[in-house]
Design an enzyme around this catalytic site. Structure first.
Site, PDB file in Angstrom:
ATOM      1  N   ASN A  56       4.933   7.942  -0.588  1.00  0.00           N
ATOM      2  CA  ASN A  56       5.306   9.367   0.492  1.00  0.00           C
ATOM      3  C   ASN A  56       6.228   8.090   1.665  1.00  0.00           C
ATOM      4  O   ASN A  56       6.745   8.767   2.160  1.00  0.00           O
ATOM      5  CB  ASN A  56       3.587   9.442   1.411  1.00  0.00           C
ATOM      6  CG  ASN A  56       3.244  10.198   2.584  1.00  0.00           C
ATOM      7  OD1 ASN A  56       4.006  11.084   2.783  1.00  0.00           O
ATOM      8  ND2 ASN A  56       3.027   9.455   3.636  1.00  0.00           N
ATOM      9  N   CYS A  81      -5.029   3.473   9.968  1.00  0.00           N
ATOM     10  CA  CYS A  81      -5.993   4.735  10.166  1.00  0.00           C
ATOM     11  C   CYS A  81      -7.226   4.131  11.100  1.00  0.00           C
ATOM     12  O   CYS A  81      -8.435   5.217  11.407  1.00  0.00           O
ATOM     13  CB  CYS A  81      -6.387   5.423   9.055  1.00  0.00           C
ATOM     14  SG  CYS A  81      -7.208   3.937   7.906  1.00  0.00           S
ATOM     15  N   TYR A 112       0.748  -0.917  -0.482  1.00  0.00           N
ATOM     16  CA  TYR A 112       0.064  -0.083   0.256  1.00  0.00           C
ATOM     17  C   TYR A 112       0.690   1.066   0.114  1.00  0.00           C
ATOM     18  O   TYR A 112       0.315   2.215   1.527  1.00  0.00           O
ATOM     19  CB  TYR A 112      -0.848   0.384   0.764  1.00  0.00           C
ATOM     20  CG  TYR A 112      -1.274  -1.041   2.128  1.00  0.00           C
ATOM     21  CD1 TYR A 112      -2.873  -1.588   1.278  1.00  0.00           C
ATOM     22  CD2 TYR A 112      -0.954  -1.717   2.775  1.00  0.00           C
ATOM     23  CE1 TYR A 112      -3.091  -2.780   0.632  1.00  0.00           C
ATOM     24  CE2 TYR A 112      -2.111  -3.286   3.280  1.00  0.00           C
ATOM     25  CZ  TYR A 112      -2.809  -4.103   2.785  1.00  0.00           C
ATOM     26  OH  TYR A 112      -3.364  -4.590   2.722  1.00  0.00           O
ATOM     27  N   GLU A 146      -4.849   8.290  13.953  1.00  0.00           N
ATOM     28  CA  GLU A 146      -3.970   8.121  13.471  1.00  0.00           C
ATOM     29  C   GLU A 146      -3.008   6.799  14.100  1.00  0.00           C
ATOM     30  O   GLU A 146      -2.018   7.375  14.851  1.00  0.00           O
ATOM     31  CB  GLU A 146      -2.835   8.628  11.966  1.00  0.00           C
ATOM     32  CG  GLU A 146      -2.376   7.630  11.257  1.00  0.00           C
ATOM     33  CD  GLU A 146      -3.171   7.923   9.421  1.00  0.00           C
ATOM     34  OE1 GLU A 146      -3.104   7.351   8.450  1.00  0.00           O
ATOM     35  OE2 GLU A 146      -4.109   8.175   9.625  1.00  0.00           O
ATOM     36  N   ASP A 164       0.609   0.320   5.508  1.00  0.00           N
ATOM     37  CA  ASP A 164       0.041   1.789   5.916  1.00  0.00           C
ATOM     38  C   ASP A 164      -1.693   0.863   5.322  1.00  0.00           C
ATOM     39  O   ASP A 164      -1.727   1.478   4.065  1.00  0.00           O
ATOM     40  CB  ASP A 164       0.303   2.564   5.320  1.00  0.00           C
ATOM     41  CG  ASP A 164      -0.326   3.780   5.550  1.00  0.00           C
ATOM     42  OD1 ASP A 164      -1.778   4.051   6.504  1.00  0.00           O
ATOM     43  OD2 ASP A 164      -0.342   5.520   5.148  1.00  0.00           O
TER      44      ASP A 164
END
Length: 367
Positions: free
Chosen positions: A223, A324, A218, A358, A299
């Site tokens: 990022n 999350c 993912y 988060e 993630d």
């Protein structure tokens, strides 16, 4: 979230409540201590979406109250970046008296960066004809006074008109190094730039420097991938979204990073491919056998890891898990608890004044 709930004077108290709630979740899986990262109390969101409400000659932004579904007028947006607030005003004032741009306009999306770039997306319930495009070009020129650059995108059913670019460049600084990432319109990006940087720095610190490779599921637009590339021999990353894969690959080129391989596959398919249970051309092209991955970073979406992903990550000595959804994180930690122990944990206040939080944990194999 309403204006009444957005008060910097109450921020520390609401953060403490979140910390208490997460403590209960973590305590169930044996976590007693965790780092807490605060958000800026105002202007922390770099992207926002608003419905447009037409009322006689008036035109204004609305959001819906999540409890009552009542529409709430938004002439400004306190969580939004300063640039979002400037553009909100500029867009409304420009469009309100121009029927060609206003007609059947039902939503406006804003994507901004800390580098002061922006994309404004106008969504319509009608085709975007030549007359609209002529007016849109003038509008695009007008918006350049607010940032450098501002891109304008019009979207309608089976139609997309781009004035400028579909992407902006964001920048983060990790361990003294600056990294530029590509953020594409209508693709997922982390909304809170300050907290996003804190998450990357925490993961980077926990990861350390390694003589082995990193597997990332993912990976989105890279990022975490790009900053972590310095800390591993190689990075093997997967992502299902075509636009995010393209952004991650472009980001690697932009930052002159040459030890990252990104495979466009779902985490589920990749889990089967890497275990030899699925024949995949993309997996073969990535030459999976050349990687010596001993750390895996995930993630996932709110649903957490499915059974295939759990089976896959359990094969690695160390798991870095960004979540999350504390409930699915707790579930997955429990599924892994017979083989792994949590050695570090953190809470990141990505969404102030809401119940959302988060979190991140490091799981290491029990020897």
């Amino acid at each position: 979230m309403t204006y009444k709930s957005i008060d910097p004077l109450t921020y520390d108290a609401q953060l403490e409540r979140k910390k208490d709630q997460l403590s209960k979740v973590f305590r169930e899986v044996g976590i007693e201590q965790f780092d807490v990262f605060k958000s800026e109390p105002l202007h922390y969101r770099m992207r926002a979406e608003f419905r447009l409400w037409h009322e006689a000659d008036d035109l204004f932004y609305i959001m819906f109250n999540p409890q009552t579904r009542e529409k709430v007028r938004k002439d400004s947006f306190l969580p939004g970046s300063q640039l979002i607030n400037q553009l909100m005003k500029a867009v409304r004032e420009y469009v309100i008296d121009k029927p060609v741009l206003r007609s059947k306009l039902f939503q406006v999306d804003f994507l901004t960066t800390t580098t002061q770039q922006a994309i404004v997306s106008l969504l319509y319930h009608r085709p975007l004809d030549d007359e609209w495009q002529q007016y849109a070009r003038d509008f695009h020129d007008y918006l350049q006074a607010f940032a450098t650059p501002v891109h304008l995108i019009g979207r309608a059913r089976k139609q997309k008109v781009v004035l400028g670019s579909e992407a902006v460049i964001e920048e983060v600084t990790v361990n003294g190094h600056s990294y530029q990432t590509i953020q594409t319109e209508n693709s997922f990006t982390q909304p809170n730039a300050g907290i996003n940087q804190a998450m990357i720095e925490w993961v980077s610190h926990q990861a350390g420097h390694n003589e082995h490779d990193l597997l990332e599921l993912y990976c989105g637009n890279g990022n975490f991938t790009l900053p972590l590339a310095r800390q591993f021999k190689q990075v093997l990353a997967t992502e299902i979204s075509k636009s995010s894969v393209n952004a991650a690959r472009e980001g690697a080129q932009l930052n002159q990073i040459d030890n990252v391989t990104i495979v466009r596959m779902s985490a589920e398919d990749f889990s089967q491919a890497i275990q030899g249970k699925l024949d995949s051309r993309r997996a073969k092209e990535a030459q999976l056998e050349q990687f010596d991955c001993q750390t895996v970073l995930v993630d996932p979406p709110r649903a957490g890891l499915d059974s295939l992903a759990i089976d896959l990550v359990s094969q690695y000595p160390r798991i870095i898990y960004i979540s999350c959804n504390p409930d699915t994180l707790r579930r997955d930690i429990q599924l892994l608890s017979g083989q792994f122990k949590v050695t570090a944990a953190a809470m990141f206040d990505q969404f102030p004044y809401t119940e959302h939080v988060e979190s991140g944990v490091i799981l290491e194999r029990i020897t």
